[in-house]
Write a protein that holds these residues in place. Structure first.
Motif, PDB file in Angstrom:
ATOM      1  N   ILE A 265     -16.306   9.399 -42.451  1.00 44.56           N
ATOM      2  CA  ILE A 265     -15.349  10.504 -42.632  1.00 44.56           C
ATOM      3  C   ILE A 265     -14.031   9.961 -43.164  1.00 44.56           C
ATOM      4  CG2 ILE A 265     -13.931  12.193 -41.400  1.00 44.56           C
ATOM      5  CD1 ILE A 265     -16.329  12.765 -39.621  1.00 44.56           C
ATOM      6  N   LEU A 266     -13.538   8.866 -42.583  1.00 42.89           N
ATOM      7  CA  LEU A 266     -12.286   8.268 -43.036  1.00 42.89           C
ATOM      8  C   LEU A 266     -12.404   7.789 -44.483  1.00 42.89           C
ATOM      9  CD1 LEU A 266     -11.414   6.174 -39.848  1.00 42.89           C
ATOM     10  CD2 LEU A 266     -10.428   8.371 -40.524  1.00 42.89           C
ATOM     11  N   ASP A 267     -13.564   7.203 -44.830  1.00 46.79           N
ATOM     12  CA  ASP A 267     -13.782   6.729 -46.199  1.00 46.79           C
ATOM     13  C   ASP A 267     -13.806   7.895 -47.185  1.00 46.79           C
ATOM     14  OD1 ASP A 267     -13.887   4.092 -45.409  1.00 46.79           O
ATOM     15  OD2 ASP A 267     -16.082   4.048 -45.251  1.00 46.79           O
ATOM     16  N   ARG A 268     -14.446   8.990 -46.795  1.00 51.98           N
ATOM     17  CA  ARG A 268     -14.495  10.168 -47.678  1.00 51.98           C
ATOM     18  C   ARG A 268     -13.096  10.719 -47.908  1.00 51.98           C
ATOM     19  NH1 ARG A 268     -17.331  15.211 -48.324  1.00 51.98           N
ATOM     20  NH2 ARG A 268     -16.425  16.064 -50.250  1.00 51.98           N
ATOM     21  N   LEU A 269     -12.327  10.832 -46.839  1.00 53.00           N
ATOM     22  CA  LEU A 269     -10.961  11.340 -46.956  1.00 53.00           C
ATOM     23  C   LEU A 269     -10.116  10.420 -47.830  1.00 53.00           C
ATOM     24  CD1 LEU A 269     -10.404  12.476 -43.266  1.00 53.00           C
ATOM     25  CD2 LEU A 269     -10.440  13.990 -45.266  1.00 53.00           C
ATOM     26  N   ASN A 270     -10.239   9.116 -47.619  1.00 51.01           N
ATOM     27  CA  ASN A 270      -9.479   8.168 -48.430  1.00 51.01           C
ATOM     28  C   ASN A 270      -9.823   8.315 -49.908  1.00 51.01           C
ATOM     29  OD1 ASN A 270      -9.651   5.265 -49.870  1.00 51.01           O
ATOM     30  ND2 ASN A 270      -7.881   5.309 -48.513  1.00 51.01           N
ATOM     31  N   LYS A 271     -11.103   8.385 -50.205  1.00 48.38           N
ATOM     32  CA  LYS A 271     -11.559   8.498 -51.593  1.00 48.38           C
ATOM     33  C   LYS A 271     -10.972   9.734 -52.262  1.00 48.38           C
ATOM     34  CE  LYS A 271     -15.763   9.312 -54.300  1.00 48.38           C
ATOM     35  NZ  LYS A 271     -17.242   9.501 -54.221  1.00 48.38           N
ATOM     36  N   GLU A 272     -11.025  10.885 -51.574  1.00 47.12           N
ATOM     37  CA  GLU A 272     -10.584  12.135 -52.188  1.00 47.12           C
ATOM     38  C   GLU A 272      -9.064  12.187 -52.334  1.00 47.12           C
ATOM     39  OE1 GLU A 272     -12.645  13.822 -53.596  1.00 47.12           O
ATOM     40  OE2 GLU A 272     -14.551  13.604 -52.553  1.00 47.12           O
ATOM     41  N   VAL A 273      -8.330  11.732 -51.309  1.00 40.33           N
ATOM     42  CA  VAL A 273      -6.871  11.795 -51.370  1.00 40.33           C
ATOM     43  C   VAL A 273      -6.326  10.815 -52.405  1.00 40.33           C
ATOM     44  CG1 VAL A 273      -4.718  11.449 -50.078  1.00 40.33           C
ATOM     45  CG2 VAL A 273      -6.643  12.634 -49.006  1.00 40.33           C
ATOM     46  N   VAL A 274      -6.856   9.605 -52.430  1.00 39.29           N
ATOM     47  CA  VAL A 274      -6.401   8.623 -53.414  1.00 39.29           C
ATOM     48  C   VAL A 274      -6.673   9.122 -54.833  1.00 39.29           C
ATOM     49  CG1 VAL A 274      -6.861   6.320 -54.362  1.00 39.29           C
ATOM     50  CG2 VAL A 274      -6.540   6.621 -51.899  1.00 39.29           C
ATOM     51  N   LYS A 275      -7.832   9.738 -55.044  1.00 34.55           N
ATOM     52  CA  LYS A 275      -8.166  10.285 -56.364  1.00 34.55           C
ATOM     53  C   LYS A 275      -7.132  11.334 -56.786  1.00 34.55           C
ATOM     54  CE  LYS A 275     -12.483  11.260 -56.919  1.00 34.55           C
ATOM     55  NZ  LYS A 275     -13.783  11.982 -56.869  1.00 34.55           N
ATOM     56  N   ILE A 276      -6.739  12.188 -55.841  1.00 36.97           N
ATOM     57  CA  ILE A 276      -5.736  13.220 -56.135  1.00 36.97           C
ATOM     58  C   ILE A 276      -4.392  12.575 -56.474  1.00 36.97           C
ATOM     59  CG2 ILE A 276      -4.360  15.073 -55.083  1.00 36.97           C
ATOM     60  CD1 ILE A 276      -6.917  15.712 -53.398  1.00 36.97           C
ATOM     61  N   LEU A 277      -3.960  11.608 -55.648  1.00 40.86           N
ATOM     62  CA  LEU A 277      -2.650  10.985 -55.844  1.00 40.86           C
ATOM     63  C   LEU A 277      -2.561  10.199 -57.140  1.00 40.86           C
ATOM     64  CD1 LEU A 277      -2.033   9.665 -52.206  1.00 40.86           C
ATOM     65  CD2 LEU A 277      -0.883  11.593 -53.303  1.00 40.86           C
ATOM     66  N   GLU A 278      -3.702   9.737 -57.649  1.00 37.16           N
ATOM     67  CA  GLU A 278      -3.686   8.917 -58.863  1.00 37.16           C
ATOM     68  C   GLU A 278      -3.807   9.719 -60.143  1.00 37.16           C
ATOM     69  OE1 GLU A 278      -6.741   6.002 -58.148  1.00 37.16           O
ATOM     70  OE2 GLU A 278      -5.323   4.615 -57.167  1.00 37.16           O
ATOM     71  N   THR A 279      -4.003  11.032 -60.042  1.00 39.53           N
ATOM     72  CA  THR A 279      -4.045  11.846 -61.262  1.00 39.53           C
ATOM     73  C   THR A 279      -2.638  11.992 -61.834  1.00 39.53           C
ATOM     74  OG1 THR A 279      -3.786  13.939 -60.075  1.00 39.53           O
ATOM     75  CG2 THR A 279      -6.036  13.146 -60.442  1.00 39.53           C
ATOM     76  N   ASP A 280      -2.531  11.975 -63.152  1.00 40.77           N
ATOM     77  CA  ASP A 280      -1.221  12.079 -63.791  1.00 40.77           C
ATOM     78  C   ASP A 280      -0.522  13.386 -63.433  1.00 40.77           C
ATOM     79  OD1 ASP A 280      -1.556   9.614 -64.974  1.00 40.77           O
ATOM     80  OD2 ASP A 280      -2.283  10.433 -66.885  1.00 40.77           O
ATOM     81  N   ALA A 281      -1.279  14.477 -63.376  1.00 38.51           N
ATOM     82  CA  ALA A 281      -0.678  15.783 -63.114  1.00 38.51           C
ATOM     83  C   ALA A 281      -0.080  15.840 -61.716  1.00 38.51           C
ATOM     84  CB  ALA A 281      -1.716  16.889 -63.297  1.00 38.51           C
ATOM     85  N   PHE A 282      -0.820  15.330 -60.723  1.00 35.63           N
ATOM     86  CA  PHE A 282      -0.316  15.401 -59.349  1.00 35.63           C
ATOM     87  C   PHE A 282       0.822  14.404 -59.148  1.00 35.63           C
ATOM     88  CE2 PHE A 282      -0.347  15.015 -54.715  1.00 35.63           C
ATOM     89  CZ  PHE A 282      -0.429  16.349 -54.354  1.00 35.63           C
ATOM     90  N   ARG A 283       0.719  13.245 -59.747  1.00 38.90           N
ATOM     91  CA  ARG A 283       1.799  12.256 -59.657  1.00 38.90           C
ATOM     92  C   ARG A 283       3.092  12.844 -60.231  1.00 38.90           C
ATOM     93  NH1 ARG A 283       2.996   6.875 -59.277  1.00 38.90           N
ATOM     94  NH2 ARG A 283       4.652   6.140 -60.650  1.00 38.90           N
ATOM     95  N   SER A 284       2.979  13.489 -61.385  1.00 35.48           N
ATOM     96  CA  SER A 284       4.142  14.114 -62.005  1.00 35.48           C
ATOM     97  C   SER A 284       4.732  15.208 -61.112  1.00 35.48           C
ATOM     98  CB  SER A 284       3.755  14.694 -63.370  1.00 35.48           C
ATOM     99  OG  SER A 284       4.845  15.364 -63.960  1.00 35.48           O
ATOM    100  N   LYS A 285       3.850  15.970 -60.489  1.00 35.37           N
ATOM    101  CA  LYS A 285       4.293  17.042 -59.591  1.00 35.37           C
ATOM    102  C   LYS A 285       5.063  16.471 -58.404  1.00 35.37           C
ATOM    103  CE  LYS A 285       2.407  21.100 -57.184  1.00 35.37           C
ATOM    104  NZ  LYS A 285       1.147  21.823 -56.843  1.00 35.37           N
ATOM    105  N   LEU A 286       4.572  15.377 -57.852  1.00 31.05           N
ATOM    106  CA  LEU A 286       5.270  14.748 -56.730  1.00 31.05           C
ATOM    107  C   LEU A 286       6.632  14.223 -57.156  1.00 31.05           C
ATOM    108  CD1 LEU A 286       2.536  12.685 -54.823  1.00 31.05           C
ATOM    109  CD2 LEU A 286       3.530  14.872 -54.185  1.00 31.05           C
ATOM    110  N   LEU A 287       6.688  13.520 -58.284  1.00 31.84           N
ATOM    111  CA  LEU A 287       7.947  12.951 -58.744  1.00 31.84           C
ATOM    112  C   LEU A 287       8.977  14.041 -59.038  1.00 31.84           C
ATOM    113  CD1 LEU A 287       6.644  10.088 -61.054  1.00 31.84           C
ATOM    114  CD2 LEU A 287       7.842   9.828 -58.868  1.00 31.84           C
ATOM    115  N   GLN A 288       8.523  15.172 -59.555  1.00 30.68           N
ATOM    116  CA  GLN A 288       9.440  16.290 -59.805  1.00 30.68           C
ATOM    117  C   GLN A 288      10.052  16.812 -58.514  1.00 30.68           C
ATOM    118  OE1 GLN A 288       7.272  19.209 -62.073  1.00 30.68           O
ATOM    119  NE2 GLN A 288       7.078  17.877 -63.861  1.00 30.68           N
TER     120      GLN A 288
END
Length: 324
Positions: A265-288
């Motif tokens: 479960i922890l591995d699945r959560l890590n995989k999905e959250v890291v994938k989200i955080l590494e997308t250019d669109a989401f990274r840009s949204k966070l920085l904004q």
């Protein structure tokens, strides 16, 4: 008889492992509560709701943000620490509840952040900046230190959160500054009084103060770090000024689960959250929104929390810091 008991115990253990494995493979099969230890509308709440939508899509289940503020975030943190380890109660927790408060900043902490929690990934961080009211006759950190020393007892400095308390205490102590600490319950209140001149100095987090810096309502004089911040590229660091640089006490968030949550479960959560955080669109949204994304492995998140706990323990002891 002993062999029979041993075989029965082995069978029970195998059955438990099979049940855990089956539950992990079907995870998640119902909505997930994401505990946020701050009130609605806070930076933590905003970050949680930004993450909840793409994570819900990735997992195929609703992520319900549940705000549980109180006692410098220890109320919400304790709720996660004492929840069933099944992956259906997670926490988007901060350095306040995971390092500063258990490090001695807050009384009444009834959990161990190392023993009672499992770390999925680091999520984001926020930096801090030293600010002054525009009427203060100093444009750099060295000028400000010189000005304060030439006028003992004249200036007040504000804090609005854990990082503000720690960085302000560090500066007061390391430079032997005769200034008065004025503690606020929130950073917006402290910034409002900084702008009006009721207090003259403040170390504030960048997300809360960036708009006021850009509009010229307050003046940044330096960042307490070795490298310039991505959101404040024109503000020099303490290292550039030749000033002692405090240990890293910036704000940070981690996605956390109760200890004992199954590794799949922890591995699945890590995989999905890291994938989200590494997308250019989401990274840009966070920085904004003034958040710096910090995706990590589970192992790095676990070690980072342990390191930060030691930093806060040392600073709290050395500076005699406390929540006022």
């Amino acid at each position: 008889m002993k062999i029979v008991r041993w075989l029965a115990g082995l069978a029970a253990a195998a059955s438990l492992l099979t049940a855990v494995s089956a539950a992990s493979q079907s995870y998640p099969s119902k909505p997930i509560r994401l505990i946020v230890p701050f009130a609605a509308g806070s930076g933590s709440d905003i970050l949680a709701r930004m993450l909840a939508d793409p994570l819900s899509q990735a997992l195929g289940q609703a992520i319900v943000v549940d705000n549980k503020p109180g006692n410098n975030t220890t109320v919400g943190t304790e709720l996660v620490a004492t929840s069933p380890p099944d992956g259906y109660i997670l926490g988007l927790l901060t350095n306040s509840g995971l390092a500063a408060s258990p490090g001695g900043l807050t009384s009444g902490v009834r959990y161990d952040p190392v023993r009672d929690l499992s770390y999925v990934t680091l999520v984001a961080s926020v930096n801090y900046v030293w600010l002054v009211n525009n009427d203060v006759d100093a444009k750099t950190a060295p000028e400000l230190i010189k000005l304060i020393k030439a006028n003992p007892g004249k200036y007040n400095y504000a804090s609005g959160n854990t990082g503000g308390i720690a960085y302000g205490g560090y500066l007061k102590n390391i430079h032997q500054l005769d200034v008065t600490h004025v503690a606020y319950k929130s950073t917006p209140q402290a910034l409002a009084d900084l702008i009006s001149g009721h207090v003259q100095l403040m170390v504030a987090d960048v997300p809360a103060s960036l708009g006021m810096i850009r509009s010229g309502k307050v003046r940044p004089v330096g960042v307490p770090a070795a490298q310039r911040y991505v959101l404040l590229p024109d503000v020099p660091t303490f290292v550039e000024y030749g000033l002692p640089t405090p240990p890293n006490m910036d704000g940070w968030w981690a996605l956390v689960a109760p200890a004992g949550t199954p590794d799949p479960i922890l591995d699945r959560l890590n995989k999905e959250v890291v994938k989200i955080l590494e997308t250019d669109a989401f990274r840009s949204k966070l920085l904004q929104s003034s958040f710096v994304p910090t995706p990590s492995t589970r192992q790095h998140a676990t070690q980072y929390q342990k390191d930060q706990l030691q930093v806060w323990k040392s600073m709290i002891k050395d500076l005699d810091l406390k929540v006022e």
